[in-house]
Design an enzyme around this catalytic site. Structure first.
Site, short mmCIF file in Angstrom:
data_model
loop_
_atom_site.label_atom_id
_atom_site.label_comp_id
_atom_site.label_asym_id
_atom_site.label_seq_id
_atom_site.Cartn_x
_atom_site.Cartn_y
_atom_site.Cartn_z
N ASP A 8 0.86 -1.17 0.00
CA ASP A 8 0.00 0.00 0.00
C ASP A 8 0.91 1.24 0.00
O ASP A 8 2.09 1.14 0.34
CB ASP A 8 -0.90 -0.05 1.24
CG ASP A 8 -1.74 1.18 1.41
OD1 ASP A 8 -2.39 1.59 0.43
OD2 ASP A 8 -1.75 1.73 2.52
N ASP A 10 -0.11 5.10 1.00
CA ASP A 10 -0.33 6.01 2.12
C ASP A 10 -0.32 5.24 3.44
O ASP A 10 -1.12 4.31 3.62
CB ASP A 10 -1.67 6.73 1.98
CG ASP A 10 -1.73 7.62 0.75
OD1 ASP A 10 -1.71 8.83 0.92
OD2 ASP A 10 -1.79 7.08 -0.37
#
Length: 215
Positions: A8, A10
């Site tokens: 991922d 953020d």
């Protein structure tokens, strides 16, 4: 054998909370509303523009101005994205180590491509990602497994050959449903009421450097 580690963006690879929060506070200042502190913003930073607007403005998705405010927020974030965003400690070292071991790495994020494509080159990764999948690359975003399966196809790898690392329940659900091993990134944007130990991840890591040991 794991041949690729997918992340991922953020709250996992990059600490984007200052820029995400800065865009929100700009909107709040325009309306003479009280600004939010970084401590308040961090647990919500990875939940998307809608969640940040709802939090800052105190409105729900059914509010008549919600979509207008969300679009205004996205425009403001586009102007400041990358200004104060940095990689989390140990991320650059981890990626360099993966490269040395011949393990590919990539990004699967729910951030839209217009933001992902502008931000990723600014972050100073020691090796560029072998694949980048944004929230609008596929018809569905996480927690759907579709973006992760798309990344596998781009890498010509089976899901069982990939490890997915994320700091939210939707990341772990997407990885599990895609058939990958998963790691809950506890250094990320974990809210006080989150319970990552109940997410069903195969592993948890308090620091990025721990992931190398899992391989």
């Amino acid at each position: 054998m794991i041949k690729a580690v997918l992340f991922d963006l953020d709250g996992t690879l990059a600490d984007t909370a200052r820029d995400l929060g800065g865009a929100l506070n700009t909107l709040l200042r325009r309306r003479a509303l009280p600004e939010k502190s970084l401590c308040e913003i961090r647990p919500i930073a990875g939940l998307g523009a809608g969640a940040l607007v709802s939090f800052g403005m105190g409105i729900g998705a059914d509010h008549p101005q919600y979509e207008t405010l969300r679009q205004e927020y996205l425009d403001e974030y586009g102007r400041c994205s990358g200004k104060d965003t940095v990689l989390f400690p140990q991320i650059a070292m981890l990626i360099a180590g993966l490269h040395e071991r011949g393990i590919l790495w990539g990004i699967v994020t729910n951030k839209h491509a217009r933001f992902t494509d502008a931000l990723v080159p600014k972050l100073g990764f020691p090796v560029p990602p072998a694949v980048t999948v944004s929230g609008d690359t596929c018809a569905e975003a996480k927690p759907s497994p579709q973006p992760l399966l798309y990344a596998c196809a781009q890498l010509s790898l089976a899901p069982q050959q990939c490890l997915y690392v994320g700091d939210a329940l939707r990341d772990i659900l997407a990885g599990r449903n895609a058939g990958m091993k998963t790691v809950a990134a506890l250094w990320g944007y974990i809210a006080p009421d989150d319970k990552p130990e109940h997410w069903g991840a195969d592993f948890t890591a308090h620091r990025p450097a721990e992931i190398a040991g899992l391989l």
